[in-house]
Design a protein around this motif. Structure first.
Motif, PDB file in Angstrom:
ATOM      1  N   MET A  61       0.797  -1.228   0.000  1.00 54.17           N
ATOM      2  CA  MET A  61       0.000   0.000   0.000  1.00 54.17           C
ATOM      3  C   MET A  61       0.832   1.283   0.000  1.00 54.17           C
ATOM      4  N   SER A  62       2.004   1.254   0.626  1.00 56.37           N
ATOM      5  CA  SER A  62       2.834   2.464   0.705  1.00 56.37           C
ATOM      6  C   SER A  62       3.521   2.783  -0.606  1.00 56.37           C
ATOM      7  N   ARG A  63       3.440   1.860  -1.571  1.00 54.03           N
ATOM      8  CA  ARG A  63       4.095   2.078  -2.868  1.00 54.03           C
ATOM      9  C   ARG A  63       3.087   2.330  -3.990  1.00 54.03           C
ATOM     10  N   ARG A  64       1.806   2.467  -3.617  1.00 56.77           N
ATOM     11  CA  ARG A  64       0.778   2.604  -4.648  1.00 56.77           C
ATOM     12  C   ARG A  64       0.033   3.923  -4.495  1.00 56.77           C
ATOM     13  N   ARG A  65       0.252   4.796  -5.445  1.00 60.82           N
ATOM     14  CA  ARG A  65      -0.419   6.092  -5.399  1.00 60.82           C
ATOM     15  C   ARG A  65      -1.934   5.919  -5.473  1.00 60.82           C
ATOM     16  N   PHE A  66      -2.394   4.884  -6.224  1.00 57.52           N
ATOM     17  CA  PHE A  66      -3.849   4.669  -6.377  1.00 57.52           C
ATOM     18  C   PHE A  66      -4.495   4.234  -5.069  1.00 57.52           C
ATOM     19  N   ALA A 111       0.464   7.544 -12.899  1.00 57.81           N
ATOM     20  CA  ALA A 111      -0.604   8.467 -13.299  1.00 57.81           C
ATOM     21  C   ALA A 111      -1.900   8.178 -12.550  1.00 57.81           C
ATOM     22  N   LEU A 112      -2.524   9.268 -12.031  1.00 60.69           N
ATOM     23  CA  LEU A 112      -3.748   9.132 -11.230  1.00 60.69           C
ATOM     24  C   LEU A 112      -4.569  10.404 -11.375  1.00 60.69           C
ATOM     25  N   LEU A 135       3.828   9.997   1.401  1.00 55.85           N
ATOM     26  CA  LEU A 135       4.268   8.809   0.651  1.00 55.85           C
ATOM     27  C   LEU A 135       3.887   8.940  -0.825  1.00 55.85           C
ATOM     28  N   ALA A 136       2.677   9.446  -1.083  1.00 56.79           N
ATOM     29  CA  ALA A 136       2.210   9.581  -2.470  1.00 56.79           C
ATOM     30  C   ALA A 136       3.060  10.578  -3.240  1.00 56.79           C
ATOM     31  N   GLY A 137       3.630  11.544  -2.542  1.00 51.79           N
ATOM     32  CA  GLY A 137       4.415  12.609  -3.173  1.00 51.79           C
ATOM     33  C   GLY A 137       5.584  12.084  -3.986  1.00 51.79           C
TER      34      GLY A 137
END
Ligand code: ROI
Length: 165
Positions: free
Chosen positions: A124-129, A159-160, A151-153
């Motif tokens: 989860m910490s590696r997925r922007r989605f 792409a999201l 984390l998302a930064g």
């Protein structure tokens, strides 16, 4: 069904990239609200995202929901998997396209590792989605000491787009 005395807060990730994905997610969000011993307390917007992993598949629609529940982690997982089956989940290859994917992301801050269930969800910490929808409904939740938006930064290459409803 293992029933707990005290309710727990859990976050569930939703994803679909087959057979009208937006409808799949809206139906799944309605179904989550009806889970036994549970209440859906928040949901994010829907997001369109480029596939992470194999690129030769349609874009995904993703969202995250917050569930207050007295189901144990494995009982909640059973319910999520039953819902996936009910939506006639198609999944022909690992990390390939699917009609509905429900991931138990986080359960009351519990850390566990077992063959059926690892918490928090190891990806989860590696997925922007996951992180951006999560940030909408749980902006102060920390994962390994970091906020979801922090984390998302560092994942802007994934792409999201938030869909306006
Ligand atoms: N990629 C995106 N963007 N969204 C998903 O829900 C998703 N789910 C998956 C894999 C194939 C890893 N990639 C994904 O399971």
């Amino acid at each position: 069904m293992t029933e707990r005395q005290r309710s727990a807060l859990a976050y569930v990730g939703l994803g679909s990239n087959l057979e009208a994905p937006r409808d799949q997610l809206e139906r799944a969000l309605s179904a989550l609200a009806l889970l036994p011993l549970s209440e859906c307390v928040a949901r994010s917007s829907l997001y369109a995202s480029a596939p992470v992993g194999p690129r030769d598949q349609p874009d995904f629609i993703n969202a995250v929901a917050a569930i207050r529940t007295r189901l144990s982690p494995l009982a909640l997982l059973d319910q999520l998997q039953a819902l996936e089956q009910h939506h006639r989940r198609v999944r022909n290859r690992h990390w390939g396209p699917r009609t509905l994917d429900l991931d138990l992301l986080w359960y009351d801050g519990l850390a566990r590792r077992s063959p059926r269930l690892t918490l928090p969800h190891p990806e989860m910490s590696r997925r922007r989605f996951v992180l951006e929808p999560l940030a909408e409904i749980a902006p102060t939740l920390t994962l390994g000491g970091e906020l979801p938006l922090t984390l998302a930064g560092s994942l802007k290459d994934q792409a999201l787009t938030r869909l306006v409803e």
